[in-house]
Design a protein around this motif. Structure first.
Motif, PDB file in Angstrom:
ATOM      1  N   PRO A  20      -1.284   2.361   3.517  1.00 30.00           N
ATOM      2  CA  PRO A  20      -2.483   2.031   2.747  1.00 30.00           C
ATOM      3  C   PRO A  20      -3.677   1.692   3.644  1.00 30.00           C
ATOM      4  CG  PRO A  20      -0.851   0.276   2.545  1.00 30.00           C
ATOM      5  CD  PRO A  20      -0.192   1.412   3.266  1.00 30.00           C
ATOM      6  N   SER A  21      -3.415   1.381   4.905  1.00 29.94           N
ATOM      7  CA  SER A  21      -4.522   1.056   5.815  1.00 29.94           C
ATOM      8  C   SER A  21      -5.400   2.265   6.103  1.00 29.94           C
ATOM      9  CB  SER A  21      -3.989   0.487   7.126  1.00 29.94           C
ATOM     10  OG  SER A  21      -3.362   1.488   7.903  1.00 29.94           O
ATOM     11  N   LEU A  22      -4.896   3.459   5.834  1.00 31.81           N
ATOM     12  CA  LEU A  22      -5.673   4.675   6.059  1.00 31.81           C
ATOM     13  C   LEU A  22      -6.653   4.961   4.921  1.00 31.81           C
ATOM     14  CD1 LEU A  22      -2.880   6.969   7.494  1.00 31.81           C
ATOM     15  CD2 LEU A  22      -4.810   5.967   8.751  1.00 31.81           C
ATOM     16  N   ARG A  23      -6.468   4.273   3.803  1.00 29.15           N
ATOM     17  CA  ARG A  23      -7.362   4.521   2.673  1.00 29.15           C
ATOM     18  C   ARG A  23      -8.029   3.261   2.116  1.00 29.15           C
ATOM     19  NH1 ARG A  23      -2.279   4.219   0.628  1.00 29.15           N
ATOM     20  NH2 ARG A  23      -2.044   3.390  -1.456  1.00 29.15           N
ATOM     21  N   LEU A  24      -7.562   2.092   2.543  1.00 26.79           N
ATOM     22  CA  LEU A  24      -8.102   0.834   2.014  1.00 26.79           C
ATOM     23  C   LEU A  24      -8.594  -0.086   3.129  1.00 26.79           C
ATOM     24  CD1 LEU A  24      -5.237   0.036  -0.522  1.00 26.79           C
ATOM     25  CD2 LEU A  24      -7.525   0.892  -1.067  1.00 26.79           C
ATOM     26  N   PRO A  25      -9.604  -0.890   2.853  1.00 26.05           N
ATOM     27  CA  PRO A  25     -10.045  -1.879   3.841  1.00 26.05           C
ATOM     28  C   PRO A  25      -8.996  -2.978   4.004  1.00 26.05           C
ATOM     29  CG  PRO A  25     -11.678  -1.598   2.094  1.00 26.05           C
ATOM     30  CD  PRO A  25     -10.443  -0.871   1.671  1.00 26.05           C
ATOM     31  N   GLY A  26      -9.056  -3.684   5.120  1.00 28.23           N
ATOM     32  CA  GLY A  26      -8.174  -4.827   5.319  1.00 28.23           C
ATOM     33  C   GLY A  26      -8.367  -5.841   4.206  1.00 28.23           C
ATOM     34  N   GLY A  27      -7.277  -6.460   3.803  1.00 28.00           N
ATOM     35  CA  GLY A  27      -7.328  -7.434   2.723  1.00 28.00           C
ATOM     36  C   GLY A  27      -7.090  -6.841   1.355  1.00 28.00           C
ATOM     37  N   ARG A  28      -7.095  -5.508   1.264  1.00 26.81           N
ATOM     38  CA  ARG A  28      -6.860  -4.851  -0.032  1.00 26.81           C
ATOM     39  C   ARG A  28      -5.440  -4.313  -0.148  1.00 26.81           C
ATOM     40  NH1 ARG A  28     -12.118  -2.130  -1.579  1.00 26.81           N
ATOM     41  NH2 ARG A  28     -13.558  -3.888  -1.559  1.00 26.81           N
ATOM     42  N   PHE A  29      -4.584  -4.685   0.810  1.00 24.32           N
ATOM     43  CA  PHE A  29      -3.165  -4.324   0.745  1.00 24.32           C
ATOM     44  C   PHE A  29      -2.370  -5.455   1.387  1.00 24.32           C
ATOM     45  CE2 PHE A  29      -4.946  -2.466   4.571  1.00 24.32           C
ATOM     46  CZ  PHE A  29      -4.036  -2.780   5.569  1.00 24.32           C
ATOM     47  N   ASP A  30      -1.099  -5.555   1.014  1.00 24.38           N
ATOM     48  CA  ASP A  30      -0.199  -6.532   1.606  1.00 24.38           C
ATOM     49  C   ASP A  30       0.527  -5.889   2.778  1.00 24.38           C
ATOM     50  OD1 ASP A  30      -0.925  -8.306  -0.392  1.00 24.38           O
ATOM     51  OD2 ASP A  30       0.993  -8.208  -1.460  1.00 24.38           O
ATOM     52  N   VAL A  31       1.076  -6.728   3.643  1.00 28.59           N
ATOM     53  CA  VAL A  31       1.893  -6.243   4.754  1.00 28.59           C
ATOM     54  C   VAL A  31       3.231  -6.968   4.685  1.00 28.59           C
ATOM     55  CG1 VAL A  31       2.087  -6.011   7.253  1.00 28.59           C
ATOM     56  CG2 VAL A  31      -0.164  -5.843   6.169  1.00 28.59           C
ATOM     57  N   HIS A  32       4.305  -6.203   4.590  1.00 23.06           N
ATOM     58  CA  HIS A  32       5.659  -6.760   4.571  1.00 23.06           C
ATOM     59  C   HIS A  32       6.335  -6.466   5.904  1.00 23.06           C
ATOM     60  CE1 HIS A  32       6.302  -7.005  -0.073  1.00 23.06           C
ATOM     61  NE2 HIS A  32       5.055  -7.277   0.252  1.00 23.06           N
ATOM     62  N   GLU A  33       7.333  -7.276   6.245  1.00 20.31           N
ATOM     63  CA  GLU A  33       8.067  -7.096   7.508  1.00 20.31           C
ATOM     64  C   GLU A  33       8.779  -5.745   7.575  1.00 20.31           C
ATOM     65  OE1 GLU A  33       8.464  -8.714  10.400  1.00 20.31           O
ATOM     66  OE2 GLU A  33       6.995 -10.200   9.796  1.00 20.31           O
ATOM     67  N   ARG A  34       9.278  -5.274   6.429  1.00 19.08           N
ATOM     68  CA  ARG A  34      10.050  -4.025   6.372  1.00 19.08           C
ATOM     69  C   ARG A  34      10.149  -3.586   4.914  1.00 19.08           C
ATOM     70  NH1 ARG A  34      12.959  -8.287   7.047  1.00 19.08           N
ATOM     71  NH2 ARG A  34      14.653  -8.810   5.662  1.00 19.08           N
ATOM     72  N   PRO A  35      10.606  -2.390   4.680  1.00 25.07           N
ATOM     73  CA  PRO A  35      10.805  -1.960   3.287  1.00 25.07           C
ATOM     74  C   PRO A  35      11.833  -2.847   2.578  1.00 25.07           C
ATOM     75  CG  PRO A  35      10.919  -0.083   4.780  1.00 25.07           C
ATOM     76  CD  PRO A  35      10.911  -1.324   5.631  1.00 25.07           C
ATOM     77  N   THR A  36      11.513  -3.250   1.374  1.00 27.69           N
ATOM     78  CA  THR A  36      12.424  -4.064   0.568  1.00 27.69           C
ATOM     79  C   THR A  36      12.288  -3.657  -0.893  1.00 27.69           C
ATOM     80  OG1 THR A  36      10.853  -5.832   0.030  1.00 27.69           O
ATOM     81  CG2 THR A  36      12.063  -6.053   2.110  1.00 27.69           C
ATOM     82  N   SER A  37      13.149  -4.214  -1.709  1.00 29.20           N
ATOM     83  CA  SER A  37      13.069  -3.938  -3.149  1.00 29.20           C
ATOM     84  C   SER A  37      11.811  -4.576  -3.758  1.00 29.20           C
ATOM     85  CB  SER A  37      14.324  -4.443  -3.868  1.00 29.20           C
ATOM     86  OG  SER A  37      14.474  -5.838  -3.660  1.00 29.20           O
ATOM     87  N   ALA A  38      11.177  -5.486  -3.041  1.00 28.86           N
ATOM     88  CA  ALA A  38       9.940  -6.109  -3.522  1.00 28.86           C
ATOM     89  C   ALA A  38       8.750  -5.153  -3.446  1.00 28.86           C
ATOM     90  CB  ALA A  38       9.631  -7.369  -2.717  1.00 28.86           C
ATOM     91  N   CYS A  39       8.919  -4.061  -2.690  1.00 25.90           N
ATOM     92  CA  CYS A  39       7.842  -3.068  -2.569  1.00 25.90           C
ATOM     93  C   CYS A  39       8.473  -1.675  -2.515  1.00 25.90           C
ATOM     94  CB  CYS A  39       6.972  -3.335  -1.343  1.00 25.90           C
ATOM     95  SG  CYS A  39       7.875  -3.346   0.207  1.00 25.90           S
ATOM     96  N   PRO A  40       9.012  -1.236  -3.630  1.00 26.65           N
ATOM     97  CA  PRO A  40       9.696   0.056  -3.637  1.00 26.65           C
ATOM     98  C   PRO A  40       8.748   1.240  -3.420  1.00 26.65           C
ATOM     99  CG  PRO A  40       9.490  -0.786  -5.862  1.00 26.65           C
ATOM    100  CD  PRO A  40       8.988  -1.861  -4.946  1.00 26.65           C
TER     101      PRO A  40
END
Length: 135
Positions: A20-40
């Protein structure tokens, strides 16, 4: 930093093609440590989202941001966090802020750090302190 500039631009960071960093400004997406079921992964869009529909990057080391719910909780980006008042803590803040900051925000981070360091000790070698922070 212009509000609508994507956080990452081609060649700036080694992010995935679906980041999402390629299409959105910083702060408009979350960053998770790794893929999880919380962000399928959503096969229909080719992206990852939280249950609330917030876009997610799952490679903090690639995007250059520590894992955090920036968009979900409205958290400031590392270089937007106020620098510490204690000059001894400034080098750690500088390193974290510059690691995450896009190129057009780096000058501001360095200026803020220099102002704090100069105010704390006018005789301090500010350049040496910043070099030590970045080595």
């Amino acid at each position: 930093m212009p509000d609508e500039r994507p956080f990452s631009q081609e060649g700036e960071r080694p992010v995935c093609g679906i980041c999402p960093s390629l299409r959105l400004p910083g702060g408009r997406f979350d960053v998770h440590e790794r893929p999880t079921s919380a962000c399928p992964f959503d096969a229909s869009t080719g992206h990852r989202f939280t249950a609330a529909g917030v876009p997610v990057c799952v490679h903090p080391e690639r995007v250059g941001l520590p894992a955090a719910p920036y968009a979900t909780e409205g958290l400031p980006l590392p270089w937007e966090v106020p620098p510490p008042a204690d000059p001894a803590e400034v080098p750690v803040w500088v390193r974290a802020a510059l690691t995450a900051a896009p190129p057009d925000a780096c000058d501001e981070v360095i200026e803020r750090a220099m102002d704090i360091l100069r105010a704390s000790d006018p005789g301090l070698d500010v350049v040496a302190m910043l070099r030590a922070a970045l080595n």
